[in-house]
Design an enzyme around this catalytic site. Structure first.
Site, PDB file in Angstrom:
ATOM      1  N   HIS A  61     -20.689  52.525  -7.265  1.00 43.96           N
ATOM      2  CA  HIS A  61     -20.688  52.217  -8.399  1.00 43.96           C
ATOM      3  C   HIS A  61     -20.442  50.540  -8.210  1.00 43.96           C
ATOM      4  O   HIS A  61     -19.572  50.050  -7.198  1.00 43.96           O
ATOM      5  CB  HIS A  61     -19.215  53.722  -8.943  1.00 43.96           C
ATOM      6  CG  HIS A  61     -18.009  52.776  -7.433  1.00 43.96           C
ATOM      7  ND1 HIS A  61     -17.696  53.079  -7.214  1.00 43.96           N
ATOM      8  CD2 HIS A  61     -17.041  52.593  -8.637  1.00 43.96           C
ATOM      9  CE1 HIS A  61     -16.361  52.568  -5.933  1.00 43.96           C
ATOM     10  NE2 HIS A  61     -15.961  52.536  -7.434  1.00 43.96           N
ATOM     11  N   HIS A  63     -17.548  48.688  -9.701  1.00 43.61           N
ATOM     12  CA  HIS A  63     -16.207  48.340 -10.195  1.00 43.61           C
ATOM     13  C   HIS A  63     -16.107  46.945  -9.323  1.00 43.61           C
ATOM     14  O   HIS A  63     -16.954  47.450  -7.883  1.00 43.61           O
ATOM     15  CB  HIS A  63     -15.166  49.552  -9.684  1.00 43.61           C
ATOM     16  CG  HIS A  63     -14.544  50.617 -11.054  1.00 43.61           C
ATOM     17  ND1 HIS A  63     -14.200  51.932 -10.652  1.00 43.61           N
ATOM     18  CD2 HIS A  63     -15.066  50.478 -12.283  1.00 43.61           C
ATOM     19  CE1 HIS A  63     -14.475  52.805 -11.789  1.00 43.61           C
ATOM     20  NE2 HIS A  63     -14.763  51.658 -12.539  1.00 43.61           N
ATOM     21  N   ASP A  65     -13.832  46.304  -6.909  1.00 40.50           N
ATOM     22  CA  ASP A  65     -13.172  46.829  -5.872  1.00 40.50           C
ATOM     23  C   ASP A  65     -14.369  47.094  -4.500  1.00 40.50           C
ATOM     24  O   ASP A  65     -14.445  47.276  -3.992  1.00 40.50           O
ATOM     25  CB  ASP A  65     -11.874  47.529  -5.626  1.00 40.50           C
ATOM     26  CG  ASP A  65     -11.837  48.865  -5.877  1.00 40.50           C
ATOM     27  OD1 ASP A  65     -13.061  49.211  -6.959  1.00 40.50           O
ATOM     28  OD2 ASP A  65     -11.473  49.682  -5.575  1.00 40.50           O
ATOM     29  N   HIS A 151     -16.505  60.238 -11.457  1.00 38.63           N
ATOM     30  CA  HIS A 151     -16.045  59.358 -11.288  1.00 38.63           C
ATOM     31  C   HIS A 151     -15.879  58.270 -12.911  1.00 38.63           C
ATOM     32  O   HIS A 151     -16.749  59.084 -13.606  1.00 38.63           O
ATOM     33  CB  HIS A 151     -16.153  58.025  -9.894  1.00 38.63           C
ATOM     34  CG  HIS A 151     -14.736  57.357 -10.270  1.00 38.63           C
ATOM     35  ND1 HIS A 151     -13.484  56.955  -9.821  1.00 38.63           N
ATOM     36  CD2 HIS A 151     -14.935  55.853 -10.013  1.00 38.63           C
ATOM     37  CE1 HIS A 151     -13.255  56.854  -9.456  1.00 38.63           C
ATOM     38  NE2 HIS A 151     -13.717  55.117  -9.700  1.00 38.63           N
ATOM     39  N   ASP A 219     -14.318  57.697  -3.981  1.00 36.89           N
ATOM     40  CA  ASP A 219     -14.603  57.489  -6.200  1.00 36.89           C
ATOM     41  C   ASP A 219     -14.760  58.363  -6.814  1.00 36.89           C
ATOM     42  O   ASP A 219     -15.974  57.935  -7.308  1.00 36.89           O
ATOM     43  CB  ASP A 219     -14.812  55.934  -6.293  1.00 36.89           C
ATOM     44  CG  ASP A 219     -13.965  54.861  -5.667  1.00 36.89           C
ATOM     45  OD1 ASP A 219     -13.361  54.468  -6.425  1.00 36.89           O
ATOM     46  OD2 ASP A 219     -13.771  54.460  -4.565  1.00 36.89           O
ATOM     47  N   HIS A 278     -10.642  54.497   1.939  1.00 36.15           N
ATOM     48  CA  HIS A 278     -10.109  53.867   0.661  1.00 36.15           C
ATOM     49  C   HIS A 278      -8.433  53.955  -0.064  1.00 36.15           C
ATOM     50  O   HIS A 278      -8.996  54.820  -0.768  1.00 36.15           O
ATOM     51  CB  HIS A 278     -11.212  54.818  -0.081  1.00 36.15           C
ATOM     52  CG  HIS A 278     -11.175  53.876  -1.904  1.00 36.15           C
ATOM     53  ND1 HIS A 278     -10.627  54.598  -2.901  1.00 36.15           N
ATOM     54  CD2 HIS A 278     -12.123  52.919  -2.082  1.00 36.15           C
ATOM     55  CE1 HIS A 278     -10.522  53.698  -4.137  1.00 36.15           C
ATOM     56  NE2 HIS A 278     -11.705  52.686  -4.062  1.00 36.15           N
TER      57      HIS A 278
END
Length: 315
Positions: A61, A63, A65, A151, A219, A278
């Site tokens: 995804h 994001h 990080d 998410h 996530d 994670h």
């Protein structure tokens, strides 16, 4: 044989002793990277596996990080001398994310093939030069499937299946009067026309043998489709942002999972082994909470940065 290295194990922000969550797969000398947050390049360099042979980058995804390490990595790959096309796969919108991040690289000596992929299977052929897209499913030796997750933005999980060649049968080849000169091509799944006769791989091969399946989920909240998606995985890599079940409200609010939820998915999916990764930066020592997973799924382990696994084919 497939080698795998957990490059980083944190979500949110890197710490002194842990990089962002990412994983590198090495198969026949070719590489597949899953996610590319801050610190991924340094972690990859520690493996000694090289950059030039990285053929596929799978992004779960958008994001930061999981993505902000991309422009630097793409530049380093270019400096390594790579000229072959590199494939980047991700959820809807990944094209804009990659192009936006990559604005600092005005020139790359190789082409980017960006694939927006949800609930689909892509077939590849692995050879000595690269991993390339393969339109003919029968000629592919590696397939990638994706699953839409739950998410705060478009997010997908991945399942990788590395096929194993069917065993060559001398008995079948002789029984079917196959010229010896054709045996090698047929064994490599090629159909051959020779002296006005057509010969097929099944004429010299036994039944297909079980390959290696690796599934990667991060996530997300647990969803009803995950167990069937990861079913019978030899290795299931799953997020465990929260180690303690008392943090379930945080997990729900932030669309993440606890250790026990990840372990339940591994059990329901009949996986052979679970690697938890994670972790929240607030989780100073994830090992303190491992029992919350092993109570449900015994073969659960905590990932440390640099954890390496070697997966072998079994008869």
């Amino acid at each position: 044989m497939v080698d795998l290295c957990i490059l980083g194990t944190l979500g949110g922000m890197p710490m002194i002793d842990r990089f962002m969550s990412s994983t590198l797969i090495n198969v026949n000398g070719r590489k597949i990277l899953i996610d590319c947050g801050e610190g991924t390049q340094v972690a990859m360099r520690k493996t000694g596996w090289g950059f030039k042979s990285l053929d596929i980058i799978c992004i779960t995804h958008s994001h930061g990080d999981h993505t902000v390490g991309l422009p630097g990595l793409l530049s380093t790959i270019g400096n390594s001398g790579r000229t072959e096309k590199l494939t980047i796969i991700g959820p809807p919108g990944i094209t804009n994310i990659v192009n936006g991040l990559n604005v600092i690289n005005p020139y790359l000596p190789y082409e980017l093939n960006i694939v927006e992929n949800t609930n689909d299977t892509i077939n590849f052929h692995i050879n000595n030069n690269n991993i390339c897209l393969c339109e003919n499913k029968n000629k592919s030796n590696f397939s990638l499937s994706s699953l839409e997750l739950e998410h705060s933005t478009n997010c997908i999980g991945y399942s990788f299946y590395f096929k194993r060649k069917a065993k060559f049968s001398v008995e079948k080849a002789i029984k079917n009067n196959i010229p010896k000169a054709l045996w090698n091509k047929l064994q490599n799944n090629e159909t051959v026309i020779f002296e006005n006769n057509k010969y097929y791989p099944y004429m010299v091969l036994d039944n297909e043998r079980k390959g290696i399946k690796i599934s990667y989920i991060t996530d997300t909240r647990p969803t009803k489709n995950i167990p069937s998606f990861i079913k019978d995985s030899d290795l299931f890599i799953c997020e465990g942002t929260y180690g303690n079940d008392i943090d379930i409200e945080k997990a729900i609010k932030n669309c993440h999972m606890t250790f026990s939820e990840a372990a339940t998915l591994a059990k329901e999916g009949n996986c052979k082994e679970l690697i938890l990764t994670h972790f929240s930066p607030a989780l100073s020592d994830p090992n303190n909470f491992l029992i919350n997973a092993t109570n449900i799924f015994e073969k659960s382990i905590i990932a440390d940065d640099g954890l390496t696994k070697n997966l072998k084919y079994f008869n």
